[in-house]
Design a protein around this motif. Sequence first.
Motif, PDB file in Angstrom:
ATOM      1  N   UNK B  76       5.670   7.380   3.243  1.00  0.00           N
ATOM      2  CA  UNK B  76       4.212   6.945   3.479  1.00  0.00           C
ATOM      3  C   UNK B  76       3.955   5.484   3.740  1.00  0.00           C
ATOM      4  N   UNK B  77       3.839   4.922   4.902  1.00  0.00           N
ATOM      5  CA  UNK B  77       3.740   3.772   5.250  1.00  0.00           C
ATOM      6  C   UNK B  77       2.032   3.071   5.284  1.00  0.00           C
ATOM      7  N   UNK B  98       2.631   8.753  13.162  1.00  0.00           N
ATOM      8  CA  UNK B  98       1.366   8.050  12.781  1.00  0.00           C
ATOM      9  C   UNK B  98       0.512   8.899  11.640  1.00  0.00           C
ATOM     10  N   UNK B  99       0.799  10.187  11.506  1.00  0.00           N
ATOM     11  CA  UNK B  99       0.040  10.928  10.403  1.00  0.00           C
ATOM     12  C   UNK B  99       0.697  10.508   8.833  1.00  0.00           C
ATOM     13  N   UNK B 100       1.848   9.531   8.975  1.00  0.00           N
ATOM     14  CA  UNK B 100       2.473   8.940   7.805  1.00  0.00           C
ATOM     15  C   UNK B 100       1.937   7.475   7.697  1.00  0.00           C
ATOM     16  N   UNK B 101       1.075   7.115   8.506  1.00  0.00           N
ATOM     17  CA  UNK B 101       0.885   5.619   8.523  1.00  0.00           C
ATOM     18  C   UNK B 101      -0.661   5.220   8.419  1.00  0.00           C
ATOM     19  N   UNK B 102      -0.809   4.471   7.124  1.00  0.00           N
ATOM     20  CA  UNK B 102      -2.078   4.205   6.853  1.00  0.00           C
ATOM     21  C   UNK B 102      -2.480   2.766   7.769  1.00  0.00           C
ATOM     22  N   UNK B 103      -3.536   2.855   8.463  1.00  0.00           N
ATOM     23  CA  UNK B 103      -3.724   1.799   9.330  1.00  0.00           C
ATOM     24  C   UNK B 103      -5.136   1.046   8.858  1.00  0.00           C
TER      25      UNK B 103
END
Lengths: 412, 222
Positions: B76-77, B98-103
């Motif tokens: 998770x990033x 993108x679902x593993x990316x917290x923006x």
Amino acid sequence: MFASLHGSGNLRALAFEFSPVVEQTAPDTVTLDASGLEHLFGQEIAVAVMRRAGQSDIKASLALAANPDAAIYAARGFAGVSVVPQGDEAKFLAPLPVKLLGPSPELQETLERWGIRRFHDLAALPPLGIAERLGPEGLHLRRLARGEVERNLVALPEPLDFADELDLDYPLELLEPLAFILARLLGGLATRLATRGLATDELGLRLQLENGFVHERTLRLPVPSLDQRAFLKLLQLDLAAHPPPAPVLEVRLQARPVKPRAAQSGLFVPLAPEPVKLELTLARIQAMVGEERVGSPELLDTHRPGAFHMTAFGRGTAKTDRRPHDRVRLSLRVFRPPRAARVAIASGQPSFVAAEGVRGRVLELAGPWRTSGDWWTTDPWERDEWDIALSDGALYRIYCAPPGWFVEGSYD
Amino acid sequence: MGAAALQKQFETVLCLRVRPAPERVRTGIPELDAGTALGAGGLPRGCLTEIFGSASSGRTSLLVSALAAATAREEVCALVDAEDMFDPVSAAAAGVSLERLLWVRCGHHAEHALKAADLLVHGGGFGLVALDLGDTPLETARRISLASWFRLRRAVENTPTVLVAVARQSNAKTCASLVLECACDRVTWSGGTPLLRGMRVRVARRKPVREITACFHAAALE
């Protein structure tokens, strides 16, 4: 001691407010074990029950007796509140009609022929004669009429309603003292959930305000938990972001009971944030930058440039097995909103671009890439795109679309 | 008390401890992962890595490639975007899940970005946390105190998280364990029909001191 309520309304909920042992005797009758209530209410158990019934708009008659059946028949036979004296049940129930006992039609007909119409008529008959003529059913009815039947209640399972409320002595204006009240309510709820081996994934907070309005907030967690400190911090952050508009008079907190998450971590499972801790971290960041600015981007199924929307992080959809490409891709840094530009045209192509933070001669370019879409909707779009290398050393994507030229971003 | 006894008693306190070399993770760029530009093959876990360079120097492509490699490892990033300039479309095309990316979009607040990065690193569990100050004005970036960078460095120490900061100039100074400078070596255009083919990026290691340079090619979207 047993109490019986006969009437209309939510009798079951009323009964559970006073006792954990409640029997649904009939659709219009509930019986509860009132043993020990005298320690709470003294001799005024009936007054307390009827007062609560009045508050809940329940119309019912109430009877208290030493055995359940005496209470049931007294509640069915007499209006209002009846207290059946212990040892004098037969005398108290005497004037009630025999039909209340619910005999079978044949037995009812026989009793009618004999002229037995009241409880005292049946109670006065000799047991041996009844046994010979009416059998066991007749004997049982006689014992009921005399108020002599002892039995246990068929208890209903207690409804799982995890809610606590607190009426405040004076209106609360600040969130800090409210946090102490929330901590107390959370502690009670968490203990009750834990004793039943449950957790919660949704907390509902209802604040009755001084101006008559109600302020409601709902907190949802990605996984069930019983972490009181995390819940309290989340509620504090939520109330700080959405404060009640007036002082608070009453606080009600409700937890949705769910089974706790049972998961075993593996040795080779990839790194991932602990869900409740992550929720707390996200709440803190959202309080700082805004709720809609934190999450996972999700691309929309359209050709419209840069179309995406934000979704809640960690509650996403199915996993996609996306592998990185063999080749490294050139990324774009997007100006939000696009920067309006002044573009000089030479030979039909951009030769000079000036915008906020962008200025230079066009050294190399590629384009125009003409795209359009959604022309069948009320929000159509069209644009001519150019990739340009400016004399400031940077690579940009610019586009021309009504109403003019814009710099969309820089390649980096 | 003899010198030997004193030495024995204080040896553990006085002697310099050598920290074990941090674990390295791939950036997804073979030229960097295979070579010695990043040290021993990738970005170090539990350390602050700084990537800096001017606009269009390839630093974002390097960062996005590292994000793609991390999400491909099912990590998770988090991307803390100070100036709200991240492009999900090109990131998805580069292979970022993108679902593993917290923006976190900080809307031009570098201070919020620093706090958010600090909270995320302290929260733990992220494989890679990126702090993008790539378009933050130079004066604002310079005003970030060394104490803030030191706090980030201490927060990420002894964790399996890779902390990456992207900026126009090197700001973290001594707090960064690895400093990479990106520069555009060459932009490639197609011959006949004008078409942006990509960019050749030169990556120079500025810290640790021994300067090593590597190049990679970032291809434009087709």
